[in-house]
Design a protein around this motif. Structure first.
Motif, PDB file in Angstrom:
ATOM      1  N   PRO A  61       0.779  -1.100   0.080  1.00 50.59           N
ATOM      2  CA  PRO A  61       0.137  -0.105   0.194  1.00 50.59           C
ATOM      3  C   PRO A  61       0.883   1.345  -0.056  1.00 50.59           C
ATOM      4  CG  PRO A  61      -1.051  -1.468   1.463  1.00 50.59           C
ATOM      5  CD  PRO A  61       0.392  -2.137   1.312  1.00 50.59           C
ATOM      6  N   ALA A  62       1.924   1.179   0.608  1.00 55.34           N
ATOM      7  CA  ALA A  62       2.922   2.293   0.647  1.00 55.34           C
ATOM      8  C   ALA A  62       3.631   2.635  -0.704  1.00 55.34           C
ATOM      9  CB  ALA A  62       4.017   2.029   1.745  1.00 55.34           C
ATOM     10  N   VAL A  63       3.880   1.606  -1.526  1.00 55.70           N
ATOM     11  CA  VAL A  63       4.645   1.615  -2.845  1.00 55.70           C
ATOM     12  C   VAL A  63       3.525   2.238  -3.667  1.00 55.70           C
ATOM     13  CG1 VAL A  63       5.289   0.349  -4.724  1.00 55.70           C
ATOM     14  CG2 VAL A  63       6.062  -0.395  -2.341  1.00 55.70           C
ATOM     15  N   ARG A  66       3.109   6.075  -2.734  1.00 57.29           N
ATOM     16  CA  ARG A  66       4.061   6.809  -3.025  1.00 57.29           C
ATOM     17  C   ARG A  66       4.189   6.982  -4.711  1.00 57.29           C
ATOM     18  NH1 ARG A  66       8.155   3.896   1.124  1.00 57.29           N
ATOM     19  NH2 ARG A  66       8.357   5.279   2.807  1.00 57.29           N
ATOM     20  N   THR A  67       3.788   5.751  -5.461  1.00 59.30           N
ATOM     21  CA  THR A  67       3.793   5.736  -6.709  1.00 59.30           C
ATOM     22  C   THR A  67       2.748   6.884  -7.091  1.00 59.30           C
ATOM     23  OG1 THR A  67       4.489   3.595  -6.908  1.00 59.30           O
ATOM     24  CG2 THR A  67       3.605   4.433  -9.006  1.00 59.30           C
ATOM     25  N   SER A 104      12.024  12.237  -1.158  1.00 58.35           N
ATOM     26  CA  SER A 104      10.460  12.143  -0.694  1.00 58.35           C
ATOM     27  C   SER A 104       9.734  12.496  -1.945  1.00 58.35           C
ATOM     28  CB  SER A 104      10.076  13.141   0.580  1.00 58.35           C
ATOM     29  OG  SER A 104       8.894  13.267   0.584  1.00 58.35           O
ATOM     30  N   VAL A 105       8.457  11.672  -2.135  1.00 59.20           N
ATOM     31  CA  VAL A 105       7.841  12.242  -3.528  1.00 59.20           C
ATOM     32  C   VAL A 105       6.962  13.532  -3.275  1.00 59.20           C
ATOM     33  CG1 VAL A 105       7.226   9.935  -4.307  1.00 59.20           C
ATOM     34  CG2 VAL A 105       5.824  10.554  -2.516  1.00 59.20           C
ATOM     35  N   LEU A 106       7.107  14.060  -1.848  1.00 52.63           N
ATOM     36  CA  LEU A 106       6.319  15.196  -1.513  1.00 52.63           C
ATOM     37  C   LEU A 106       7.204  16.339  -1.814  1.00 52.63           C
ATOM     38  CD1 LEU A 106       4.670  14.126   1.752  1.00 52.63           C
ATOM     39  CD2 LEU A 106       3.538  14.685  -0.114  1.00 52.63           C
ATOM     40  N   HIS A 107       8.439  16.284  -1.937  1.00 48.80           N
ATOM     41  CA  HIS A 107       9.579  17.236  -2.198  1.00 48.80           C
ATOM     42  C   HIS A 107       9.188  18.138  -3.337  1.00 48.80           C
ATOM     43  CE1 HIS A 107      13.248  19.414  -3.207  1.00 48.80           C
ATOM     44  NE2 HIS A 107      13.181  19.393  -2.028  1.00 48.80           N
TER      45      HIS A 107
END
Ligand SMILES: Cc1cc2nc3c(=O)[nH]c(=O)nc-3n(C[C@H](O)[C@H](O)[C@H](O)COP(=O)(O)O)c2cc1C
Length: 190
Positions: A61-63, A66-67, A104-107
């Motif tokens: 679920p985290a993958v 993040r994807t 981080s994908v949020l960056h």
């Protein structure tokens, strides 16, 4: 025509009759033509963040989460307010997306916030707490005006459709501003 801005929309409430999910659906109805919003429904599947299980990309679920964040041009977060903060489910999702900090994908991901509550504050404090988290992740958040939907039970009908005309108009204008904001921040193509 410009390629639509690809926005990932997330509601921080897991509740079936959630006003915040209904607000996200209203945003999808009211978005401008140069935007697409895909609703992400998987944050309830994320385990509580624990670095011990965040190995080799993390659990499935985290993958997936993040994807999805990585693939989006921008994020629309629709937050409930739980005890003057965001829901644990939403904070947990942010924690998963924030690691590892160097990649981080949020960056630099542009973010807009909205929220609905049944009381008078309309998620003011939850949104402020989220802004604080996004300082750490270095995610630019559209500064305002804030989309606060107080007394949610009076703004949606029994089918959870947003019926308040002024709120509908405000959300549309907010999404137009968000599209401009996110496009200004998008990496320039040569
Ligand atoms: C655990 C919990 C804490 C809450 N704390 C607040 C709060 O701090 N401020 C507020 O305005 N509403 C608070 N509420 C009421 C929520 O605004 C209301 O339940 C709302 O419908 C939640 O969003 P949802 O409809 O998207 O699930 C709280 C509700 C719960 C369940």
């Amino acid at each position: 025509m410009t390629t639509p801005l690809k926005v990932l929309g997330v509601s921080g409430s897991l509740r079936t009759g959630s006003y915040n999910r209904a607000l996200l659906r209203a945003a999808i109805e009211l978005m401008p033509p140069d935007m697409s919003i895909e609703e992400y429904n998987g944050i309830g599947d994320l385990p509580l963040y624990n670095p011990d299980i965040d190995v080799q990309g993390g659990p499935a679920p985290a993958v997936a989460w993040r994807t999805a964040v990585h693939a989006a041009d921008a994020l629309l977060i629709v937050t409930p307010e739980y005890n003057f903060g965001p829901s644990a489910a939403l904070k947990n999702a942010i924690d998963w997306a924030s690691r590892p900090p160097a990649t981080s994908v949020l960056h630099a991901k542009p973010i807009a916030l909205m929220g609905a509550s049944t009381g008078m504050s309309g998620t003011t404090r939850a949104q402020l707490a989220l802004r604080q988290s996004f300082v750490f992740t270095q995610s630019p958040v559209l500064s305002g005006p804030e989309v606060l939907v107080p007394y949610a039970a009076t703004r949606f009908d029994a089918a959870l459709r947003l019926t308040d005309a002024a709120t509908r108009d405000f959300i549309h204008r907010h999404l137009v501003r968000f599209a401009e904001f996110a496009r200004r921040l998008a990496p320039k193509t040569p």
